[in-house]
Design a protein around this motif. Structure first.
Motif, short mmCIF file in Angstrom:
data_model
loop_
_atom_site.label_atom_id
_atom_site.label_comp_id
_atom_site.label_asym_id
_atom_site.label_seq_id
_atom_site.Cartn_x
_atom_site.Cartn_y
_atom_site.Cartn_z
N HIS A 115 0.82 -1.22 0.00
CA HIS A 115 0.00 0.00 0.00
C HIS A 115 0.85 1.27 0.00
N SER A 116 2.03 1.21 0.67
CA SER A 116 2.86 2.42 0.82
C SER A 116 4.31 2.10 0.51
N LEU A 117 4.91 2.90 -0.38
CA LEU A 117 6.31 2.75 -0.74
C LEU A 117 6.99 4.10 -0.60
N TYR A 118 7.99 4.15 0.29
CA TYR A 118 8.68 5.41 0.60
C TYR A 118 10.11 5.37 0.07
N LEU A 119 10.38 6.17 -0.96
CA LEU A 119 11.68 6.20 -1.62
C LEU A 119 12.27 7.61 -1.66
N SER A 120 11.80 8.49 -0.82
CA SER A 120 12.29 9.87 -0.81
C SER A 120 13.74 9.95 -0.35
N SER A 121 14.40 11.02 -0.74
CA SER A 121 15.77 11.31 -0.31
C SER A 121 16.75 10.20 -0.66
N ASN A 122 16.73 9.83 -1.94
CA ASN A 122 17.69 8.90 -2.48
C ASN A 122 18.39 9.55 -3.68
N GLN A 123 18.93 8.77 -4.57
CA GLN A 123 19.67 9.33 -5.72
C GLN A 123 19.15 8.79 -7.05
N ILE A 124 17.86 8.51 -7.10
CA ILE A 124 17.23 7.97 -8.31
C ILE A 124 17.17 9.05 -9.38
N SER A 137 -1.75 -2.51 -6.02
CA SER A 137 -2.54 -2.08 -4.86
C SER A 137 -1.96 -0.85 -4.19
N LEU A 138 -0.91 -0.27 -4.76
CA LEU A 138 -0.22 0.85 -4.12
C LEU A 138 -1.13 2.08 -4.00
N ARG A 139 -1.09 2.69 -2.82
CA ARG A 139 -1.91 3.87 -2.56
C ARG A 139 -1.06 5.13 -2.33
N GLU A 140 0.17 4.94 -1.83
CA GLU A 140 1.04 6.08 -1.54
C GLU A 140 2.45 5.80 -2.05
N LEU A 141 2.98 6.73 -2.84
CA LEU A 141 4.33 6.60 -3.38
C LEU A 141 5.06 7.91 -3.20
N THR A 142 6.15 7.88 -2.42
CA THR A 142 6.92 9.10 -2.18
C THR A 142 8.28 8.99 -2.85
N LEU A 143 8.58 9.97 -3.70
CA LEU A 143 9.84 10.02 -4.46
C LEU A 143 10.46 11.41 -4.37
N SER A 144 10.13 12.14 -3.33
CA SER A 144 10.64 13.49 -3.14
C SER A 144 12.15 13.49 -2.94
N LEU A 165 0.98 10.87 -4.63
CA LEU A 165 2.25 10.75 -5.35
C LEU A 165 3.09 11.99 -5.07
N GLN A 166 4.28 11.78 -4.53
CA GLN A 166 5.18 12.89 -4.20
C GLN A 166 6.40 12.86 -5.11
N LEU A 167 6.52 13.90 -5.93
CA LEU A 167 7.64 14.04 -6.86
C LEU A 167 8.33 15.39 -6.70
N ASP A 168 8.12 16.05 -5.58
CA ASP A 168 8.69 17.37 -5.36
C ASP A 168 10.21 17.28 -5.11
N ASN A 169 10.88 18.39 -5.34
CA ASN A 169 12.32 18.50 -5.14
C ASN A 169 13.10 17.49 -5.99
N ASN A 170 12.80 17.49 -7.28
CA ASN A 170 13.53 16.67 -8.24
C ASN A 170 14.04 17.56 -9.37
N ARG A 171 14.32 16.97 -10.52
CA ARG A 171 14.91 17.72 -11.63
C ARG A 171 14.06 17.61 -12.89
N LEU A 186 -6.05 9.34 -8.02
CA LEU A 186 -5.07 10.21 -7.38
C LEU A 186 -5.75 11.42 -6.75
N ARG A 187 -5.40 11.66 -5.48
CA ARG A 187 -5.97 12.78 -4.74
C ARG A 187 -4.94 13.85 -4.43
N VAL A 188 -3.67 13.44 -4.23
CA VAL A 188 -2.62 14.38 -3.85
C VAL A 188 -1.42 14.18 -4.76
N LEU A 189 -0.96 15.28 -5.38
CA LEU A 189 0.19 15.23 -6.28
C LEU A 189 1.14 16.37 -5.97
#
Length: 208
Positions: A115-124, A137-144, A165-171, A186-189
């Motif tokens: 349901h939730s995958l947290y990948l923020s603050s990496n080097q992707i 089934s994923l509901r929350e994905l953070t990639l900030s 879906l969080q994609l803030d602070n990227n390039r 999707l409710r929050v982007l």
């Protein structure tokens, strides 16, 4: 904190009734391939704030009842297609604040209940079209706070249940018109703090 440099094979042998195992802040740098063997009823495993740089393939094999795994604040760099094999019941995976730059195709393919995958603050650096295969089934994905500059046209394919879906602070500088079209729930982007010179309004036409 308690310094535990490594966990050897069958460290928890016999603890078949164990439900939760907390190993945060232990300075662990190595986990034997069979460190968690026998923990057939384990539901929560926390390994945050250690010194892990790699995870052996099939380390979590046999933990079929695990629903929460925390690995944030480590030094992981790569997620292979076998890193999380067997975790079919997992619902929450915490990988933020590592050094992950590579995520293999099918890395999450067995996680159909996640349901939730947290990948923020990496080097992707990019989100390939096959990166999130299986996460139906994923509901929350953070990639900030990564280094993401491109997103494949079908990266979010089959993610019909995604709500945040969080994609803030990227390039990011441009988004294809079909990038988010399948995300009908999707409710929050979050797209703030990017370089979005070429993002057009029709990109969001089905994200309401």
């Amino acid at each position: 904190s308690n310094p535990i440099d490594s966990l050897g094979a069958y460290t928890f042998k016999g603890l078949t009734s164990l439900r939760e195992l907390m190993l945060n802040d232990c300075q662990i740098g190595h986990l034997d391939l069979f460190a968690f063997s026998g923990l057939v009823n384990l539901e929560v495993l926390e390994l945050a704030n250690n010194q892990l740089t790699t995870i052996d393939s099939s380390l979590f094999y046999g933990l079929s009842k695990l629903h929460k795994l925390t690995l944030y604040d480590n030094r992981l760099t790569t997620i292979t297609s076998a890193t999380f094999s067997g975790l079919t019941s997992l619902r929450s995976l915490h990988l933020f604040r590592n050094k992950i730059s590579t995520v293999a195709k099918g890395a999450f393919k067995s996680m159909r209940n996640l349901h939730s995958l947290y990948l923020s603050s990496n080097q992707i650096g990019s989100l390939d079209s096959d990166m999130f295969i299986g996460l139906t089934s994923l509901r929350e994905l953070t990639l900030s706070s990564n280094r993401i500059s491109s997103i494949g046209s079908s990266t979010f394919h089959m993610m019909y249940d995604l709500e945040e879906l969080q994609l803030d602070n990227n390039r990011l500088t441009a988004l294809d018109h079909s990038t988010f079209n399948v995300l009908t729930n999707l409710r929050v982007l979050y797209l703030n703090s990017n370089q979005k010179e070429s993002i057009r309004t029709y990109t969001y036409k089905r994200v309401t």
